[in-house]
Design a protein around this motif. Sequence first.
Motif, mmCIF file in Angstrom:
data_model
loop_
_atom_site.group_PDB
_atom_site.id
_atom_site.type_symbol
_atom_site.label_atom_id
_atom_site.label_comp_id
_atom_site.label_asym_id
_atom_site.label_seq_id
_atom_site.Cartn_x
_atom_site.Cartn_y
_atom_site.Cartn_z
ATOM 1 N N GLN A 55 -8.941 14.480 -2.733
ATOM 2 C CA GLN A 55 -8.678 15.859 -2.351
ATOM 3 C C GLN A 55 -8.690 16.020 -0.841
ATOM 4 N N GLN A 56 -7.723 16.715 -0.300
ATOM 5 C CA GLN A 56 -7.629 16.857 1.151
ATOM 6 C C GLN A 56 -7.753 18.299 1.628
ATOM 7 N N PHE A 111 -3.577 17.225 -5.455
ATOM 8 C CA PHE A 111 -2.312 16.500 -5.452
ATOM 9 C C PHE A 111 -2.359 15.357 -6.441
ATOM 10 N N SER A 152 -6.783 3.070 -0.513
ATOM 11 C CA SER A 152 -7.985 3.706 0.040
ATOM 12 C C SER A 152 -7.784 4.185 1.474
ATOM 13 N N ASP A 153 -6.663 3.836 2.090
ATOM 14 C CA ASP A 153 -6.423 4.385 3.424
ATOM 15 C C ASP A 153 -5.906 5.828 3.349
ATOM 16 N N HIS A 154 -5.698 6.309 2.130
ATOM 17 C CA HIS A 154 -5.259 7.687 1.879
ATOM 18 C C HIS A 154 -3.876 7.988 2.427
ATOM 19 N N GLU A 155 -3.158 6.997 2.883
ATOM 20 C CA GLU A 155 -1.818 7.330 3.385
ATOM 21 C C GLU A 155 -0.727 6.508 2.722
ATOM 22 N N GLU A 203 4.014 10.182 2.950
ATOM 23 C CA GLU A 203 4.823 11.223 3.579
ATOM 24 C C GLU A 203 6.266 10.805 3.781
ATOM 25 N N HIS A 214 -11.834 0.150 -2.006
ATOM 26 C CA HIS A 214 -12.366 0.354 -0.649
ATOM 27 C C HIS A 214 -11.605 -0.411 0.428
ATOM 28 N N CYS A 263 -8.449 -1.430 2.125
ATOM 29 C CA CYS A 263 -7.068 -0.931 2.075
ATOM 30 C C CYS A 263 -6.041 -2.047 2.118
ATOM 31 N N ASN A 264 -6.482 -3.254 2.422
ATOM 32 C CA ASN A 264 -5.519 -4.338 2.551
ATOM 33 C C ASN A 264 -5.405 -5.195 1.286
ATOM 34 N N ARG A 322 -3.121 -8.089 5.003
ATOM 35 C CA ARG A 322 -3.319 -8.416 6.413
ATOM 36 C C ARG A 322 -2.637 -9.719 6.762
#
Lengths: 595, 515
Positions: free
Chosen positions: B172-173, B178, B255-258, B274, B305, B307-308, B325
């Motif tokens: 949640q942001q 979402f 987990s990087d939320h993007e 996005e 946790h 993100c890579n 990575r």
Amino acid sequence: MAGADGDDSLYPIAVLIDELRNEDVQLRLNSIKKLSTIALALGVERTRTELLPFLTDTIYDEDEVLLALAEQLGNFTMLVGGPEYVHCLLPPLESLATVEETVVRDKAVESLRKISHEHSPVDLEVHFEPLVKRLASGDWFTSRTSACGLFSVCYPRVSSTVKAEIRQHFRTLCSDDTPMVRRAAASKLGEFAKVLELEYVKSDIIPLFTALASDEQDSVRLLAVEACVSIATLLPQEDLEALVMPTLRQSAEDKSWRVRYMVADKFSELQKAVGPEITKSDLVPAFQNLLKDCEAEVRAAAANKVKEFCENLPEDSRETIIMSHILPCVKARIFHLELVSDTNQHVKSALASVIMGLSTILGKDNTIEHLLPLFLAQLKDECPEVRLNIISNLDCVNEVIGIRQLSQSLLPAIVELAEDAKWRVRLAIIEYMPLLAGQLGVEFFDEKLNSLCMAWLVDHVYAIREAATCNLMKLVEKFGAEWAQNTIVPKVLGMANDPNYLHRMTTLFCINALSEACGQDITTKQMLPVVLKMSNDQVANVRFNVAKSLQKIGPVLDSNALQTEVKPVLEKLATDQDMDVKYFAQEAISVLALA
Amino acid sequence: MKKLDGLRHESRCNRLATTLCACPNVTPDATEQRSKTAFRPAEGFCVAKEAAGTRVEGADGEAGLRRGGTAMAGGNDFQWCFSQVKGAIDEDVAEADIISTVEFNYSGELLATGDKGGRVVIFQREQESKNRPHSRGEYNVYSTFQSHEPEFDYLKSLEIEEKINKIRWLPQQNAAHFLLSTNDKTIKLWKISERDKRAEGYNLKDEDGRLRDPFRITSLRVPVLMPMDLMVEASPRRIFANAHTYHINSISVNSDHETYLSADDLRINLWHLEITDRSFNIVDIKPANMEELTEVITAAECHPHQCNVFVYSSSKGTIRLCDMRAAALCDRHTKFFEEPEDPSSRSFFSEIISSISDVKFSHSGRYMMTRDYLSVKVWDLNMENRPVETYQVHEYLRSKLCSLYENDCIFDKFECCWNGSDGAIMTGSYNNFFRMFDRNSRRDITLEASRESSKPRAMLKPRKVCAGGKRKKDEISVDSLDFNKKILHTAWHPKENVIAVAATNNLYIFQDKIN
């Protein structure tokens, strides 16, 4: 009616206000874009007490409407009563700064930054700074990310106690739980450092920078590289080694290729920021490693920076560094000297596009001895893009050693590209023809390249034929009308009898392009007869192109030729059974005023 | 079905062929055939049902329940009881109503389901209230919307089903929620937001909607926001399309939320949340020659946790862990999890039943769980050569594989889930049974999602399946299991002992017993 005049003037405004809530997004958007008109009509008082409260709560709307609103509010100061009341704009912008859409948030932050300058120092502490704090300690990360962009604008103008609070807030955000916020903080770190006093840069920013640069998420670490540039420029040279370099070295060797890519991508900036001494001692080896990186993306990014890096090297040792450190790496990439030869075409084409630039730095002798073999090797590369990049940068070499040195290898490369199976490659090489022709001279051109240029005219792809026509025009501009008359025109006109109607049309297109450059004499005596003869072509497409050509070359012809030769033909075409032929003939007649 | 059979016999890894023949009708066809040919409950089944019925009332049934019905979740003993059931009661199940995915959000306050009709239904947990003490946190419909519509790809002459394959919530942001929903081809990002204010007051018309004379407007009115009844809106925010040639089987938010990844049979793409017009292909296992195809990607998930790191499972029963990575393309894995095959149990079906249908990281990120046809395995990320735990889900089906192959059930894709503390796991089975395993006590339990026990706060009785030999009184014979009633999708509340179980068109919600 007369009595209602005053009221009538309110009508457009009334429509605009009502359309703020229209179901059609476009109408809402239009209305928001004219928000200043509405505010002007309402007056400053009602804008503050009615319009702004309403806008504060309209955050349900579509992104584009919110974006327009955020932008408008940045220019609203005068409409709410000047700087004295500018703080009234904070509530709507604050709510916009928390929406989920990044573009809207960014625009709201931009507007907030803009109006922050219009706050008096007192208002800044009373109204603006509390807003920043609210955002910074908001429940959702959207508000906290927005806060990151606001610290730097209020910091310089507040009292030292508030300054301390702001620094504390920034520290907190740098260690936020969500990576989104840490990323926002990392990307604003450099900007924030710039407004801080030097002592706090050292005591506050450096630890934050070090922490962010070793964040567990590589998406955060890579942003610290950018901050590194700004921080390094702020610090005195003697502190760089201790405060910045350990982190930078670590980033250049980060486990994640994305971080190394960022270092490669920002290399020129880093180089300028750390100065010549550290460049020599640290950045040169780092750059060598990046050129040899195991990830192609990183190598390509580094390869793109070769020229810029070399140019910015300190002059006293530039040549030595290039010759002994950089060039061997570049050679290894090109000649596959490494165990793992670079087969990645992005890396090769990145190198090809920059190494030509080295010739100006290294001078004639070094270029001939060291760079020339590289150019020649790349001209033979299997990837057309690499060859193209070399050819497209030939002008740099030409200045230093003259293109002749290359001509022997150049020719096969050009011929091969000219016949490449991909039409886009052929198109690209055509575009370099005028440049090559200028550098190689007319003799060489006639001997070797002319036939290629003519061959393109009958290419089976229209885009190539079109480019080839355009190319001819540029060549004539370069070599003159006489050259055209002797070499090009006969061949072009010969195509008028080609069995393929597409080729016959190419003749017409060429004439359109060449007539002006060739001048009246050649046009009237040689081209016009051919065009006129083609008016009897059995293909309608050719006939209406005759009409178009006549229209095009008409201005070049003398009036006698127009009246006696062009006019009858056009009149005949104007009665053609084909509709299009008729149309274009009539158009030509009216444009040339022959009616 | 002819076509399907033909393909099956041609190819050794037959399911690959059926998924890859890109024939969207495979599933409905298969279902249809099943309902015609699959065996109907024989007398045995009815008896079993009756027996179950009697036990509820019988006194000794109660005692039995106490003994065996103590369910577990991370070692705490408690009993599961019925809370709610959603969906129609009719025997006739509309294809479109079949639930195809179930997912709690990060807080557990919202529960989303997707169905074959392309709809997403979101349930919200009610606040506990003093005057209704027993309606502890019931889930009520919060929002319903049509996420996907059936489409037709004219270029490939391919029908694209509207069926929701997966739903994933975003962390949640802000006040809105979402989620990502996907069908076979297109991923959509939805915003679910509340609105409780409405603007009032127009210049050009009166409150009742009558237009005013434009010449009689003497003053301007700025609309005023007034409170109104809460309205929940679902709006599509982004559409991530045209990036998958094959059918999307997984989506997973990083987990990087993007960023998030989406996996189809042969490729995994990485998206920025996005950016809709571009995605990065990070894994591609498509061989140059499709004849050489030996395995497909069956599921993929991002580490909770790191993100890579992400994993993907294959139809060969293996799992690959990749580190983003290391390189931009993750064709080379960092870790490869595979359990050596036991040669003694090798059969014609070995390859099919070892195919992994779901992979899930534990909340801690230390373990991952995989589901194949007969078992659930828990792997320690630090040990690649064998799982640390293996739980048999319905081992009694091993002797039935032949008929399960005939009726296509062998290709059912069961999912699995962890409880909030990673101490217990849950997965589905046939006959509306679902299984839970306690990782500490190694105890397991079979429960049933059925209308029969759907009385408020009724405790769930453990079920037993008789694998052969003499059937005991409270056991159900393997032959009487209904293979049309399958529980493929389940979800466990991230913090509490609340589970959501999708049984065809019904969603059951069970909770731990409170006293």
